[in-house]
Design an enzyme around this catalytic site. Structure first.
Site, PDB file in Angstrom:
ATOM      1  N   GLN A  10      12.485  -5.013  10.826  1.00 10.01           N
ATOM      2  CA  GLN A  10      13.138  -4.958   9.632  1.00 10.01           C
ATOM      3  C   GLN A  10      14.055  -3.794   9.061  1.00 10.01           C
ATOM      4  O   GLN A  10      15.239  -3.708   8.769  1.00 10.01           O
ATOM      5  CB  GLN A  10      12.403  -5.325   8.434  1.00 10.01           C
ATOM      6  CG  GLN A  10      11.910  -6.904   8.565  1.00 10.01           C
ATOM      7  CD  GLN A  10      10.951  -7.170   7.321  1.00 10.01           C
ATOM      8  OE1 GLN A  10      11.457  -7.844   6.513  1.00 10.01           O
ATOM      9  NE2 GLN A  10       9.699  -7.037   7.424  1.00 10.01           N
ATOM     10  N   ASP A  31       9.141   1.958  25.098  1.00 18.61           N
ATOM     11  CA  ASP A  31       7.906   1.011  24.974  1.00 18.61           C
ATOM     12  C   ASP A  31       6.894   1.897  24.219  1.00 18.61           C
ATOM     13  O   ASP A  31       6.152   2.677  24.651  1.00 18.61           O
ATOM     14  CB  ASP A  31       7.381   0.412  26.006  1.00 18.61           C
ATOM     15  CG  ASP A  31       6.280  -0.923  25.579  1.00 18.61           C
ATOM     16  OD1 ASP A  31       5.735  -0.682  24.537  1.00 18.61           O
ATOM     17  OD2 ASP A  31       6.227  -1.937  26.545  1.00 18.61           O
ATOM     18  N   ALA A  55       6.554  -0.203  15.229  1.00 19.50           N
ATOM     19  CA  ALA A  55       5.108  -0.298  15.013  1.00 19.50           C
ATOM     20  C   ALA A  55       4.639  -1.529  15.535  1.00 19.50           C
ATOM     21  O   ALA A  55       5.062  -2.362  15.485  1.00 19.50           O
ATOM     22  CB  ALA A  55       4.731   0.339  13.407  1.00 19.50           C
ATOM     23  N   ASP A  97       0.652   1.187   2.864  1.00 20.56           N
ATOM     24  CA  ASP A  97      -0.488   1.337   1.702  1.00 20.56           C
ATOM     25  C   ASP A  97      -1.825   1.021   2.511  1.00 20.56           C
ATOM     26  O   ASP A  97      -2.679   1.205   1.662  1.00 20.56           O
ATOM     27  CB  ASP A  97      -0.184   0.396   0.856  1.00 20.56           C
ATOM     28  CG  ASP A  97      -0.065  -1.076   1.091  1.00 20.56           C
ATOM     29  OD1 ASP A  97      -0.923  -1.675   0.724  1.00 20.56           O
ATOM     30  OD2 ASP A  97       1.150  -1.309   1.896  1.00 20.56           O
ATOM     31  N   TYR A 120      -5.797  -2.463  11.261  1.00 15.59           N
ATOM     32  CA  TYR A 120      -4.513  -1.965  11.123  1.00 15.59           C
ATOM     33  C   TYR A 120      -4.519  -0.618  10.595  1.00 15.59           C
ATOM     34  O   TYR A 120      -3.723   0.417  10.741  1.00 15.59           O
ATOM     35  CB  TYR A 120      -3.713  -3.197  10.331  1.00 15.59           C
ATOM     36  CG  TYR A 120      -2.193  -2.604   9.871  1.00 15.59           C
ATOM     37  CD1 TYR A 120      -1.218  -2.381  11.011  1.00 15.59           C
ATOM     38  CD2 TYR A 120      -2.024  -2.493   8.781  1.00 15.59           C
ATOM     39  CE1 TYR A 120       0.020  -2.118  10.766  1.00 15.59           C
ATOM     40  CE2 TYR A 120      -0.442  -2.235   8.249  1.00 15.59           C
ATOM     41  CZ  TYR A 120       0.151  -1.941   9.305  1.00 15.59           C
ATOM     42  OH  TYR A 120       1.715  -1.446   8.826  1.00 15.59           O
ATOM     43  N   LYS A 124      -2.838   2.977  11.600  1.00 19.41           N
ATOM     44  CA  LYS A 124      -1.681   3.672  11.064  1.00 19.41           C
ATOM     45  C   LYS A 124      -2.274   4.961  10.419  1.00 19.41           C
ATOM     46  O   LYS A 124      -1.415   6.013  10.644  1.00 19.41           O
ATOM     47  CB  LYS A 124      -1.136   3.034   9.741  1.00 19.41           C
ATOM     48  CG  LYS A 124      -0.491   1.622  10.293  1.00 19.41           C
ATOM     49  CD  LYS A 124       0.850   1.809  11.046  1.00 19.41           C
ATOM     50  CE  LYS A 124       1.842   2.513  10.326  1.00 19.41           C
ATOM     51  NZ  LYS A 124       3.002   2.605  11.019  1.00 19.41           N
ATOM     52  N   TRP A 145       4.803  -4.259   1.509  1.00 16.92           N
ATOM     53  CA  TRP A 145       5.461  -5.501   1.155  1.00 16.92           C
ATOM     54  C   TRP A 145       6.766  -5.552   1.524  1.00 16.92           C
ATOM     55  O   TRP A 145       7.702  -5.964   0.713  1.00 16.92           O
ATOM     56  CB  TRP A 145       5.170  -5.790  -0.337  1.00 16.92           C
ATOM     57  CG  TRP A 145       3.830  -5.897  -0.811  1.00 16.92           C
ATOM     58  CD1 TRP A 145       2.512  -5.471  -0.104  1.00 16.92           C
ATOM     59  CD2 TRP A 145       3.142  -6.487  -1.885  1.00 16.92           C
ATOM     60  NE1 TRP A 145       1.366  -5.684  -0.828  1.00 16.92           N
ATOM     61  CE2 TRP A 145       1.696  -6.471  -1.965  1.00 16.92           C
ATOM     62  CE3 TRP A 145       3.917  -7.171  -2.899  1.00 16.92           C
ATOM     63  CZ2 TRP A 145       1.004  -7.072  -3.000  1.00 16.92           C
ATOM     64  CZ3 TRP A 145       3.344  -7.836  -3.840  1.00 16.92           C
ATOM     65  CH2 TRP A 145       1.742  -7.615  -3.888  1.00 16.92           C
TER      66      TRP A 145
END
Length: 282
Positions: A10, A31, A55, A97, A120, A124, A145
């Site tokens: 996105q 990759d 990610a 977050d 996850y 991160k 979000w």
């Protein structure tokens, strides 16, 4: 020359809109499951700045595949950050977050103690820690979000379900800031450019849309703007179990964005733009 890791996600798609002159490395060229190759790509291109917009984002899948997710979200950013530090170029890394435990109702400040609830978030957080440890000029941009006209996201899911059904039950006790991918992309570019001139601005920033809402209220706004008649009933998170625990509180304190002349975007305006892109409104 700006180098971007990511091509189909996105944020990467939005970066391509605003910086078509940048070099974008998709999985075929870099990759993230091969951190050494990512570092080599940075050295080969010798960019003026690097943005990591790639990610492992499959939150539930990470629970069963944490080792693989750790390579992509932890080891790859570590290798990128070290390569950038060696070259003396800024590195902008997008985080989440999910590094917090989601407790309370107050917005999380960038320096608030982390405490991820699942795999996850742990992967991160490992990436964040490695970026800082590399010692180079950097920005870690935590967001939440994310939505756009591309890929799989809540807005596109709601548009589909809202036209298929007369009523939906949606989680109403998770609160956060929906964030347009276009805004994240623009923020990344602004931050990268300013870090070139002012490396002392390095650090963690939060970037999420305003105002904070529940998923249920987010859905209602999607339906209202798109002219879809679909009743939304709030349900608690406990009624919608998932393999990975979701934070109830995803509010983030974004005050230090002002260091870059940035502010929280109004996600409702961003939603209008996305709906137009999708042809859902004229």
């Amino acid at each position: 020359m700006m180098l971007v890791f990511g091509q189909t996600g996105q944020v990467a798609r939005e970066l391509a809109r605003i910086r078509p002159d940048a070099v974008f490395l998709g999985r075929d060229r870099a990759d993230l499951s091969d951190p050494a190759a990512c570092a080599a790509a940075i050295r080969d291109h010798a960019p003026t700045a690097v943005i990591n917009a790639a990610a492992w984002t499959a939150v539930d899948a990470a629970e069963a595949e944490e080792e693989a997710a750790m390579v992509v979200n932890g080891a790859a950013p570590a290798a990128m950050a070290r390569a950038c530090a060696d070259l003396g170029v800024p590195f902008v890394h997008i985080s989440t977050d999910y590094v917090f435990d989601g407790s309370g109702t107050a917005p999380f400040a960038p320096d608030y103690p982390t405490g991820p609830l699942g795999a996850y978030g742990r992967t991160k957080l490992a990436g964040e820690e490695a970026v800082r440890a590399a010692g180079g000029t950097h920005a870690i941009l935590r967001t939440s979000w994310v939505f756009s006209a591309h890929g799989n996201n809540f807005v596109k899911t709601m548009l589909r379900l809202g036209t298929e059904r007369d009523a939906l039950t949606i989680v109403g006790d998770q609160i956060g800031g929906p964030t347009p991918a276009a805004g994240i992309a623009a923020a990344c570019v602004t931050i990268a450019e300013q870090l070139i001139e002012t490396p002392t601005l390095s650090g963690i920033r939060h970037y999420s849309g305003a105002p904070d809402v529940s998923w249920a209220d987010f859905a209602r706004e999607i339906f209202a703007q798109a002219g879809i008649t679909c009743a939304v009933t709030d349900i608690p998170t406990s009624d919608y179990p998932t393999p990975a625990a979701r934070p109830l509180n995803s509010r983030m304190d974004c005050a230090n964005l002002s260091d870059f002349g940035l502010a929280r975007p109004d996600w409702r305006a961003g939603l209008t733009d996305v709906l137009k892109d999708l042809g859902a409104i004229s």
